[in-house]
Design a protein around this motif. Structure first.
Motif, short mmCIF file in Angstrom:
data_model
loop_
_atom_site.label_atom_id
_atom_site.label_comp_id
_atom_site.label_asym_id
_atom_site.label_seq_id
_atom_site.Cartn_x
_atom_site.Cartn_y
_atom_site.Cartn_z
N LEU A 115 0.85 -1.19 0.00
CA LEU A 115 0.00 0.00 0.00
C LEU A 115 0.89 1.25 0.00
O LEU A 115 0.62 2.23 -0.69
CB LEU A 115 -0.92 -0.01 1.22
CG LEU A 115 -1.89 1.17 1.30
CD1 LEU A 115 -2.87 1.15 0.13
CD2 LEU A 115 -2.67 1.16 2.61
N HIS A 116 1.96 1.14 0.76
CA HIS A 116 2.95 2.22 0.82
C HIS A 116 3.46 2.53 -0.60
O HIS A 116 3.49 3.68 -1.04
CB HIS A 116 4.11 1.71 1.69
CG HIS A 116 5.11 2.75 2.02
ND1 HIS A 116 5.54 2.97 3.29
CD2 HIS A 116 5.78 3.61 1.24
CE1 HIS A 116 6.41 3.94 3.29
NE2 HIS A 116 6.59 4.35 2.04
N GLU A 117 3.82 1.46 -1.32
CA GLU A 117 4.33 1.64 -2.68
C GLU A 117 3.26 2.26 -3.59
O GLU A 117 3.52 3.18 -4.37
CB GLU A 117 4.76 0.28 -3.25
CG GLU A 117 5.41 0.41 -4.61
CD GLU A 117 5.43 -0.90 -5.38
OE1 GLU A 117 4.72 -1.85 -5.00
OE2 GLU A 117 6.14 -0.95 -6.39
N THR A 118 2.02 1.77 -3.44
CA THR A 118 0.94 2.28 -4.29
C THR A 118 0.75 3.78 -4.06
O THR A 118 0.65 4.55 -5.00
CB THR A 118 -0.38 1.53 -3.96
OG1 THR A 118 -0.11 0.14 -3.99
CG2 THR A 118 -1.46 1.86 -4.95
N VAL A 119 0.72 4.15 -2.78
CA VAL A 119 0.43 5.55 -2.45
C VAL A 119 1.63 6.45 -2.74
O VAL A 119 1.48 7.56 -3.27
CB VAL A 119 -0.01 5.65 -0.97
CG1 VAL A 119 -0.07 7.09 -0.52
CG2 VAL A 119 -1.37 5.00 -0.79
N ALA A 120 2.84 5.95 -2.40
CA ALA A 120 4.01 6.83 -2.54
C ALA A 120 4.56 6.84 -3.96
O ALA A 120 4.88 7.89 -4.50
CB ALA A 120 5.09 6.41 -1.55
N VAL A 121 4.66 5.66 -4.57
CA VAL A 121 5.36 5.58 -5.86
C VAL A 121 4.37 5.61 -7.04
O VAL A 121 4.46 6.46 -7.92
CB VAL A 121 6.23 4.30 -5.93
CG1 VAL A 121 6.95 4.22 -7.26
CG2 VAL A 121 7.21 4.26 -4.77
N LEU A 122 3.44 4.64 -7.03
CA LEU A 122 2.59 4.51 -8.21
C LEU A 122 1.75 5.75 -8.49
O LEU A 122 1.64 6.20 -9.62
CB LEU A 122 1.67 3.28 -8.08
CG LEU A 122 2.36 1.93 -7.93
CD1 LEU A 122 1.35 0.79 -8.03
CD2 LEU A 122 3.45 1.74 -8.97
N SER A 123 1.16 6.32 -7.41
CA SER A 123 0.28 7.46 -7.68
C SER A 123 1.10 8.68 -8.09
O SER A 123 0.64 9.50 -8.88
CB SER A 123 -0.61 7.77 -6.48
OG SER A 123 0.18 8.17 -5.41
N THR A 124 2.34 8.79 -7.59
CA THR A 124 3.19 9.91 -8.00
C THR A 124 3.54 9.75 -9.49
O THR A 124 3.46 10.72 -10.26
CB THR A 124 4.49 9.93 -7.16
OG1 THR A 124 4.11 9.99 -5.79
CG2 THR A 124 5.37 11.09 -7.51
N ASN A 125 3.89 8.54 -9.88
CA ASN A 125 4.23 8.33 -11.29
C ASN A 125 3.00 8.42 -12.20
O ASN A 125 3.11 8.82 -13.36
CB ASN A 125 4.96 7.01 -11.47
CG ASN A 125 6.36 7.10 -10.88
OD1 ASN A 125 6.82 8.18 -10.52
ND2 ASN A 125 7.03 5.98 -10.76
N ALA A 126 1.84 8.06 -11.66
CA ALA A 126 0.61 8.22 -12.45
C ALA A 126 0.37 9.71 -12.70
O ALA A 126 -0.06 10.11 -13.79
CB ALA A 126 -0.58 7.60 -11.73
N ALA A 127 0.67 10.52 -11.68
CA ALA A 127 0.52 11.98 -11.85
C ALA A 127 1.52 12.48 -12.90
O ALA A 127 1.19 13.31 -13.75
CB ALA A 127 0.74 12.68 -10.52
N GLN A 128 2.75 11.93 -12.85
CA GLN A 128 3.76 12.34 -13.84
C GLN A 128 3.30 11.95 -15.24
O GLN A 128 3.44 12.73 -16.18
CB GLN A 128 5.09 11.61 -13.57
CG GLN A 128 5.68 11.89 -12.22
CD GLN A 128 6.47 13.17 -12.20
OE1 GLN A 128 6.21 14.08 -12.98
NE2 GLN A 128 7.43 13.28 -11.32
N ALA A 129 2.74 10.73 -15.36
CA ALA A 129 2.27 10.28 -16.67
C ALA A 129 1.17 11.20 -17.18
O ALA A 129 1.15 11.60 -18.35
CB ALA A 129 1.76 8.84 -16.57
N THR A 130 0.26 11.59 -16.28
CA THR A 130 -0.84 12.48 -16.68
C THR A 130 -0.27 13.81 -17.16
O THR A 130 -0.70 14.35 -18.18
CB THR A 130 -1.77 12.75 -15.47
OG1 THR A 130 -2.08 11.51 -14.89
CG2 THR A 130 -3.00 13.50 -15.90
N MET A 131 0.71 14.33 -16.41
CA MET A 131 1.27 15.62 -16.80
C MET A 131 2.01 15.50 -18.13
O MET A 131 1.97 16.42 -18.95
CB MET A 131 2.20 16.15 -15.69
CG MET A 131 1.40 16.58 -14.47
SD MET A 131 2.33 17.57 -13.32
CE MET A 131 3.39 16.37 -12.60
#
Ligand SMILES: Nc1ncnc2c1ncn2[C@@H]1O[C@H](COP(=O)(O)OP(=O)(O)OP(=O)(O)O)[C@@H](O)[C@H]1O
Ligand SMILES: [Mg+2]
Length: 543
Positions: A115-131
């Motif tokens: 969950l830590h990875e999902t919240v810290a890493v995946l969602s940050t990179n998902a935001a990067q992908a969106t940008m």
């Protein structure tokens, strides 16, 4: 949170307007240069508008448009930033909600650190992908605007440029696929590393006590190196994919200029404007390629983020909705539970009457903890029923169930915070009187009074700062707040000395008759206050 559709529309319009403004500025600059060098008299006629301007007027228009472009880019940056932030916070919230709403069986199977990875890493990179996608859309629209103006100035040259650009873009697809593959491998290694780190944090004491800290350090170091190696491979593919496009575009440009030289163009002004526009367009399309590589880099994160949230949602906890004031008699009939295909409890029949105290004994692995978890509704029976006062217990409203039934687990978890916060444990409207009453019943009140700040004494991570026995009794006090009608205790004396065990016996006899108690224990002291003792052996009940 702003409406994402409006944000995207705003972004698209700003990019188009910005692209057009920039294209017009570039055309004007070339034309003004021609006037300045005495090659023509006036600027224009301008494409589309067909008007002619004096050099001074053209300069003023170009300056105004250049300044306007700054404003447009500011708006674009704000919109892209906002889009990224909202994707990050919304995906974080979705992942946290999905985890907290999943049933306990699913939660207990969740890999450490995931969950830590999902919240810290995946969602940050998902935001990067969106940008990146948003930046790509911006670049594509700017490119469209630039090419539209170029098409009006010189259609043939522009067409050649557009076709070459598209060929180049398509030809670089293998690069973006390679980036994507390597990024997925890097993500796997990062996930493993996070799991290991979470595990090491939780086991720090054992690592030290067994003298295996060094082995663990080497293992983690290997994982760090493996992660770094995969990261390096991904970055090389990503970066090279980005620059390769620009290098090939420059080679194309050289070819195009060579062609121009051979053909000997007549309108030097038009050629100059097209060359400038093409160079600018190359910049925009380079932006597109960068975005494509970045999206390839981050799309595995997005896919995993969605997969994880969906899979947690598929195992959502199914709560009941029937308001219930009292439990009455609790009846288990032919109740079975299996972990996957392995049965842990088989056809259990048990009745717990109001106010009754039942001791559960049996060999290790017999199914006692499983029975407690089914009784707590943490696991739902795979067969048979559990009824409270004739009602299927799964129908009882969640909030009522949580109030009526309380658990003292085999290994209670306390949190970083004050003793009071641990006793109250997020529940609303608990008065100091109730806390004191529960702590007195759990025979821990006097010891809390002796702590430096009483109830307001802060405990460290995992409740450090008090002894194992005190933790256990604080967990009992926590369970007694809210006056439950069923108290389930799973080996509560396993960490206690004889004196603490006596205190627990006192607690149990104080409570005896006022609520139902089910206690798993091997010790004779707590068993002595039970009305009857039931054996659980190989998943079956015996007297
Ligand atoms: N999460 C799980 N997944 C799969 N099997 C499990 C799980 N938890 C327990 N089991 C298995 O179910 C059986 C019953 O386990 P349970 O924990 O209920 O035993 P227990 O009687 O509480 O033992 P102990 O006295 O050692 O605490 C055991 O065979 C155990 O291996
Ligand atoms: Mg157990």
């Amino acid at each position: 949170m702003a409406n994402p559709r409006r944000q995207v529309l705003g972004l698209a319009s700003a990019s188009l307007v910005g692209g057009l403004a920039e294209a017009v500025v570039l055309v004007l600059v070339v034309s003004i240069t021609l006037v300045a060098t005495g090659q023509t008299e006036m600027v224009g006629p301008l494409p589309v508008l067909g008007v002619e301007l004096s050099a001074t007027h053209a300069l003023v228009v170009a300056a105004v448009l250049a300044v306007a472009n700054i404003a447009v880019h500011y708006v674009t940056a704000r919109l892209i930033g906002r889009l990224g932030t909202s994707v990050q916070s919304e995906s974080r919230t979705a992942a946290i909600n999905a985890f907290l709403h999943a049933d306990w069986n699913r939660q207990s199977l969740e890999r450490e650190g995931r969950l830590h990875e999902t919240v810290a890493v995946l969602s940050t990179n998902a935001a990067q992908a969106t940008m990146s996608i948003a930046t790509g859309v911006t670049a594509a629209l700017q490119l469209t605007a630039l090419m539209t103006v170029a098409l009006l100035v010189d259609p043939l040259a522009t067409l050649i440029v557009v076709v070459s650009g598209l060929v180049l873009f398509a030809g670089l697809r293998p690069m973006s696929l390679a980036t994507r593959r390597r990024s997925a491998a890097f993500l796997d290694a990062t996930g493993d590393l996070l799991t290991s780190l979470t595990r090491s944090t939780g086991m720090a004491m054992e690592l030290r006590a067994f003298g295996v800290t060094e082995t663990e350090r080497l293992r983690l170091e290997r994982q760090v190196r493996d992660t770094a190696e995969r990261n390096r491979k991904m970055r090389v593919a990503s970066r090279f994919g980005q620059t390769l496009y620009r290098d090939l575009a420059i080679a194309f440009l050289v070819g195009a200029v060579g062609l121009l030289y051979l053909l000997g163009p007549e309108d030097i002004g038009a050629v100059g404007a097209v060359v400038l526009l093409v160079i600018r367009a190359a910049n925009s399309s380079q932006g597109l390629q960068v975005m494509r590589q970045q999206v390839s880099e981050w799309s595995p994160d997005v896919e995993r983020l969605i997969e994880r949230i969906d899979s947690l949602r598929a195992d959502a906890h199914q709560g009941g909705s029937t308001p219930t004031d009292h439990l009455g008699a609790i009846r288990l009939e032919q109740m079975s539970y299996a972990y996957g295909d392995t049965p842990a409890l088989e056809a259990v029949d048990l009745e717990i009457l109001p106010g009754e105290s039942i001791g559960i004994v049996g060999p290790s692995g017999g199914g006692k903890s499983t029975l407690m978890q089914v009784l707590m509704r943490l696991r739902t029976p795979t067969d048979g029923t559990v009824a409270v006062d004739g009602l299927d217990y799964r129908c009882v409203r969640d909030s009522d169930w949580a109030r009526l039934v309380a658990l003292v687990p085999q290994e209670p978890h306390l949190m970083e915070g004050t003793v009071r916060e641990n006793a109250v444990f997020h529940r609303d409207g608990v008065s100091d009187g109730e806390i004191e009453h529960a702590c007195r019943l759990a025979h821990i009140w006097d010891e809390i009074q002796r702590l430096p700040h009483g109830l307001d004494t802060t405990l460290g991570a995992r409740g450090s700062g008090i002894s194992g026995g005190q933790k256990q009794r604080l967990a009992i006090a926590r369970a007694l707040i809210g006056s439950p009608e069923l108290l389930v205790l799973d080996e509560p004396t396993s960490a206690l000395d004889a004196a603490s065990e006596e205190r627990l016996r006192d607690t149990l006899s104080d409570l005896h008759g006022s609520l139902s108690i089910v206690i798993v224990t091997h010790r004779p002291v707590p068993l002595s206050v039970c009305d009857r003792v039931v054996q659980v052996v190989d998943g079956q009940l015996g007297a």
